[in-house]
Write an enzyme that holds these catalytic residues in place. Structure first.
Site, PDB file in Angstrom:
ATOM      1  N   LYS A  13       0.982  -1.178   0.345  1.00 56.22           N
ATOM      2  CA  LYS A  13       0.039   0.037   0.067  1.00 56.22           C
ATOM      3  C   LYS A  13       0.704   1.116   0.078  1.00 56.22           C
ATOM      4  O   LYS A  13       0.738   2.017  -0.874  1.00 56.22           O
ATOM      5  CB  LYS A  13      -1.121   0.023   1.021  1.00 56.22           C
ATOM      6  CG  LYS A  13      -1.884  -1.424   0.914  1.00 56.22           C
ATOM      7  CD  LYS A  13      -2.914  -1.022   2.478  1.00 56.22           C
ATOM      8  CE  LYS A  13      -2.012  -1.148   4.011  1.00 56.22           C
ATOM      9  NZ  LYS A  13      -0.815  -2.365   4.034  1.00 56.22           N
ATOM     10  N   ARG A  88      -9.665   0.987   8.398  1.00 52.93           N
ATOM     11  CA  ARG A  88      -9.263  -0.317   9.113  1.00 52.93           C
ATOM     12  C   ARG A  88      -9.791  -0.733   9.658  1.00 52.93           C
ATOM     13  O   ARG A  88      -9.712  -1.875   9.455  1.00 52.93           O
ATOM     14  CB  ARG A  88      -7.600   0.002   9.630  1.00 52.93           C
ATOM     15  CG  ARG A  88      -6.447  -0.414   9.314  1.00 52.93           C
ATOM     16  CD  ARG A  88      -5.643  -0.530   9.948  1.00 52.93           C
ATOM     17  NE  ARG A  88      -4.208  -0.868   9.565  1.00 52.93           N
ATOM     18  CZ  ARG A  88      -3.542  -0.571   9.214  1.00 52.93           C
ATOM     19  NH1 ARG A  88      -3.063   0.488   9.005  1.00 52.93           N
ATOM     20  NH2 ARG A  88      -2.214  -1.187   8.907  1.00 52.93           N
ATOM     21  N   ARG A 122      11.696  -5.582   4.442  1.00 55.06           N
ATOM     22  CA  ARG A 122      11.554  -4.588   4.180  1.00 55.06           C
ATOM     23  C   ARG A 122      12.627  -3.566   5.829  1.00 55.06           C
ATOM     24  O   ARG A 122      12.527  -4.429   6.465  1.00 55.06           O
ATOM     25  CB  ARG A 122      10.265  -3.816   4.583  1.00 55.06           C
ATOM     26  CG  ARG A 122      10.063  -2.632   5.097  1.00 55.06           C
ATOM     27  CD  ARG A 122       8.989  -2.065   5.225  1.00 55.06           C
ATOM     28  NE  ARG A 122       8.188  -2.784   5.972  1.00 55.06           N
ATOM     29  CZ  ARG A 122       6.040  -2.719   6.109  1.00 55.06           C
ATOM     30  NH1 ARG A 122       5.625  -2.440   4.938  1.00 55.06           N
ATOM     31  NH2 ARG A 122       6.033  -3.657   7.133  1.00 55.06           N
ATOM     32  N   ARG A 154      11.267  -2.340  10.926  1.00 56.31           N
ATOM     33  CA  ARG A 154      10.593  -1.913  11.920  1.00 56.31           C
ATOM     34  C   ARG A 154      10.206  -2.687  13.127  1.00 56.31           C
ATOM     35  O   ARG A 154      10.814  -3.965  12.692  1.00 56.31           O
ATOM     36  CB  ARG A 154       9.041  -1.569  10.986  1.00 56.31           C
ATOM     37  CG  ARG A 154       8.577  -0.144  10.636  1.00 56.31           C
ATOM     38  CD  ARG A 154       8.021  -0.142   9.393  1.00 56.31           C
ATOM     39  NE  ARG A 154       6.385  -0.859   9.756  1.00 56.31           N
ATOM     40  CZ  ARG A 154       4.905  -0.306   9.319  1.00 56.31           C
ATOM     41  NH1 ARG A 154       5.599  -0.114   8.279  1.00 56.31           N
ATOM     42  NH2 ARG A 154       4.073  -1.582   9.749  1.00 56.31           N
ATOM     43  N   ARG A 165      -0.821  -8.863  13.176  1.00 57.92           N
ATOM     44  CA  ARG A 165      -1.168  -7.402  12.784  1.00 57.92           C
ATOM     45  C   ARG A 165      -1.865  -8.629  11.359  1.00 57.92           C
ATOM     46  O   ARG A 165      -3.281  -7.709  11.260  1.00 57.92           O
ATOM     47  CB  ARG A 165      -0.379  -7.107  12.255  1.00 57.92           C
ATOM     48  CG  ARG A 165       0.549  -6.196  13.379  1.00 57.92           C
ATOM     49  CD  ARG A 165       1.829  -5.835  12.143  1.00 57.92           C
ATOM     50  NE  ARG A 165       1.895  -4.641  11.081  1.00 57.92           N
ATOM     51  CZ  ARG A 165       2.793  -4.689  10.022  1.00 57.92           C
ATOM     52  NH1 ARG A 165       3.456  -4.869  10.301  1.00 57.92           N
ATOM     53  NH2 ARG A 165       2.953  -4.280   8.747  1.00 57.92           N
TER      54      ARG A 165
HETATM   55  P1  AP5 Z   1       4.896  -1.897   1.452  1.00 58.73           P
HETATM   56  O1  AP5 Z   1       4.224  -1.159   0.447  1.00 58.73           O
HETATM   57  O2  AP5 Z   1       5.331  -1.205   2.859  1.00 58.73           O
HETATM   58  O3  AP5 Z   1       3.068  -2.324   1.912  1.00 58.73           O
HETATM   59  P2  AP5 Z   1       2.355  -1.496   3.283  1.00 58.73           P
HETATM   60  O4  AP5 Z   1       1.656  -2.590   2.787  1.00 58.73           O
HETATM   61  O5  AP5 Z   1       2.115  -0.385   3.249  1.00 58.73           O
HETATM   62  O6  AP5 Z   1       2.517  -2.126   4.642  1.00 58.73           O
HETATM   63  P3  AP5 Z   1       2.770  -2.145   5.946  1.00 58.73           P
HETATM   64  O7  AP5 Z   1       3.300  -2.343   7.262  1.00 58.73           O
HETATM   65  O8  AP5 Z   1       3.276  -0.524   6.457  1.00 58.73           O
HETATM   66  O9  AP5 Z   1       1.430  -1.918   6.277  1.00 58.73           O
HETATM   67  P4  AP5 Z   1       0.976  -1.648   7.472  1.00 58.73           P
HETATM   68  O10 AP5 Z   1      -0.920  -1.391   7.801  1.00 58.73           O
HETATM   69  O11 AP5 Z   1       0.858  -2.708   8.573  1.00 58.73           O
HETATM   70  O12 AP5 Z   1       1.270  -1.125   7.917  1.00 58.73           O
HETATM   71  P5  AP5 Z   1       0.561   0.790   8.987  1.00 58.73           P
HETATM   72  O13 AP5 Z   1       2.127   1.540   8.390  1.00 58.73           O
HETATM   73  O14 AP5 Z   1      -0.196   1.080   7.975  1.00 58.73           O
HETATM   74  O15 AP5 Z   1       5.170  -2.542   1.008  1.00 58.73           O
HETATM   75  C1  AP5 Z   1       6.415  -3.980   1.637  1.00 58.73           C
HETATM   76  C2  AP5 Z   1       7.331  -4.498   1.501  1.00 58.73           C
HETATM   77  O16 AP5 Z   1       7.530  -5.346   0.659  1.00 58.73           O
HETATM   78  C3  AP5 Z   1       8.348  -3.225   1.340  1.00 58.73           C
HETATM   79  O17 AP5 Z   1       9.481  -4.265   1.997  1.00 58.73           O
HETATM   80  C4  AP5 Z   1       8.594  -2.925  -0.661  1.00 58.73           C
HETATM   81  O18 AP5 Z   1       9.204  -2.351  -0.827  1.00 58.73           O
HETATM   82  C5  AP5 Z   1       8.519  -4.086  -1.191  1.00 58.73           C
HETATM   83  N1  AP5 Z   1       7.197  -4.412  -2.174  1.00 58.73           N
HETATM   84  C6  AP5 Z   1       6.040  -3.510  -1.912  1.00 58.73           C
HETATM   85  N2  AP5 Z   1       5.368  -3.818  -2.766  1.00 58.73           N
HETATM   86  C7  AP5 Z   1       6.328  -4.865  -4.339  1.00 58.73           C
HETATM   87  C8  AP5 Z   1       6.155  -5.039  -5.275  1.00 58.73           C
HETATM   88  N3  AP5 Z   1       5.658  -4.807  -5.491  1.00 58.73           N
HETATM   89  N4  AP5 Z   1       6.968  -6.020  -5.316  1.00 58.73           N
HETATM   90  C9  AP5 Z   1       8.452  -6.361  -4.848  1.00 58.73           C
HETATM   91  N5  AP5 Z   1       8.222  -5.896  -3.444  1.00 58.73           N
HETATM   92  C10 AP5 Z   1       7.430  -4.626  -2.886  1.00 58.73           C
HETATM   93  O19 AP5 Z   1       0.454   0.824  10.117  1.00 58.73           O
HETATM   94  C11 AP5 Z   1       1.096  -0.112  11.158  1.00 58.73           C
HETATM   95  C12 AP5 Z   1       0.363   0.170  12.579  1.00 58.73           C
HETATM   96  O20 AP5 Z   1      -0.166   1.315  13.081  1.00 58.73           O
HETATM   97  C13 AP5 Z   1      -0.589  -0.761  12.644  1.00 58.73           C
HETATM   98  O21 AP5 Z   1      -0.804  -2.268  12.777  1.00 58.73           O
HETATM   99  C14 AP5 Z   1      -1.621  -0.227  13.797  1.00 58.73           C
HETATM  100  O22 AP5 Z   1      -1.143  -0.374  15.037  1.00 58.73           O
HETATM  101  C15 AP5 Z   1      -1.304   1.127  13.219  1.00 58.73           C
HETATM  102  N6  AP5 Z   1      -1.608   2.053  12.652  1.00 58.73           N
HETATM  103  C16 AP5 Z   1      -2.227   2.631  11.712  1.00 58.73           C
HETATM  104  N7  AP5 Z   1      -3.041   2.514  10.574  1.00 58.73           N
HETATM  105  C17 AP5 Z   1      -4.202   2.588  11.702  1.00 58.73           C
HETATM  106  C18 AP5 Z   1      -5.348   2.461  11.873  1.00 58.73           C
HETATM  107  N8  AP5 Z   1      -6.639   2.924  10.624  1.00 58.73           N
HETATM  108  N9  AP5 Z   1      -6.520   2.078  12.848  1.00 58.73           N
HETATM  109  C19 AP5 Z   1      -5.814   1.643  13.753  1.00 58.73           C
HETATM  110  N10 AP5 Z   1      -4.041   1.659  13.761  1.00 58.73           N
HETATM  111  C20 AP5 Z   1      -3.665   2.192  12.543  1.00 58.73           C
END
Ligand code: AP5
Length: 210
Positions: A13, A88, A122, A154, A165
């Site tokens: 994402k 979410r 990552r 991370r 998660r």
């Molecule tokens: P990446 O692009 O980082 O993936 P992502 O989907 O953004 O993954 P996240 O782990 O950041 O999502 P998340 O939703 O769990 O975490 P968030 O920070 O929102 O890609 C992942 C890896 O793959 C990278 O190394 C990238 O280079 C690689 N990659 C990407 N695309 C690729 C491709 N096509 N081919 C090859 N490699 C590729 O949330 C973290 C925490 O914050 C949550 O657990 C929660 O505690 C809190 N939080 C955030 N938002 C909320 C909310 N709305 N409500 C409640 N809690 C929240």
């Protein structure tokens, strides 16, 4: 262009949202990045969020909604935005509907093996630039190409936290796929393959729709 990106942790994402934001010249609003920035500055919001994030749990709805409400009220969000990681939960989606209209919700579909592999590789810099040891390594090992900061893994990419998660996603976030399908906003995109391939699929699907 008012977009939401939906998908399991590690689906790509953040990677795709950054590209969409650049292409359409709209802000990339990532709630996870906002919480990590608060945590790094040691703000009360950051301290509150960090406890939930480090265990793989979601931050309480009211905290996230208040933060997003404030962010969407900023002038740069008037022309559009790409929301990454919000909503979410169903209450967050309902709150978003009261704040603004949405043009499309892109659901990135990625299988569990690919998710685990992407998260294990990552590495990120403190300013949120994201790399992957296998698929998108930095030019100099361990150092961000953009700002020269050291890259770290991370806290919530540890395997036991990733499992939690994924459970949170299945239980609380996956119901949003049906929720947005019923509202005819859902655009489902196959999220496996290279970053360029996925980006091409997303923009094709959006342009066919909007
Ligand atoms: P990446 O692009 O980082 O993936 P992502 O989907 O953004 O993954 P996240 O782990 O950041 O999502 P998340 O939703 O769990 O975490 P968030 O920070 O929102 O890609 C992942 C890896 O793959 C990278 O190394 C990238 O280079 C690689 N990659 C990407 N695309 C690729 C491709 N096509 N081919 C090859 N490699 C590729 O949330 C973290 C925490 O914050 C949550 O657990 C929660 O505690 C809190 N939080 C955030 N938002 C909320 C909310 N709305 N409500 C409640 N809690 C929240």
């Amino acid at each position: 262009m008012r977009l939401v990106l939906l998908g399991p942790p590690g689906a790509g994402k953040g990677t795709q949202a950054a590209r969409l934001a650049a292409k359409y010249r709209i802000p990339h609003i990532a709630t996870g990045d906002m919480f990590r920035a608060h945590a790094a500055r040691g703000t009360p919001l950051g301290r509150q969020a960090k406890g939930h994030m480090d265990s793989g749990a979601l931050v309480p709805d009211e905290v996230v909604i208040a933060m997003v409400r404030e962010r969407l009220a900023e002038p740069d969000a008037r022309r559009g935005f790409v929301l990454d990681g919000f909503p979410r939960t169903v209450p967050q989606a309902e709150a978003l509907e009261e704040l603004t209209e949405i043009d499309a919700v892109v659901n990135l579909q990625v299988g569990p093996e690919v998710i685990i592999e992407r998260q294990a590789g990552r590495r990120s810099c403190p300013r949120g630039h994201v790399y992957n040891l296998r698929t998108h390594p930095p030019r100099r090992p361990g150092v961000c190409d953009v700002d020269g900061e050291p890259l770290v893994q991370r806290e919530d990419d540890k395997p036991e936290v990733v499992r939690q998660r994924l459970r949170e996603y299945e239980e609380k976030t996956k119901p949003l796929v049906d929720y947005y399908h019923r509202k005819s906003l859902l655009v489902t995109v196959h999220g496996e393959g290279s970053v360029d391939e996925v980006f091409y699929r997303i923009t094709e699907a959006l342009e066919a729709r909007l």
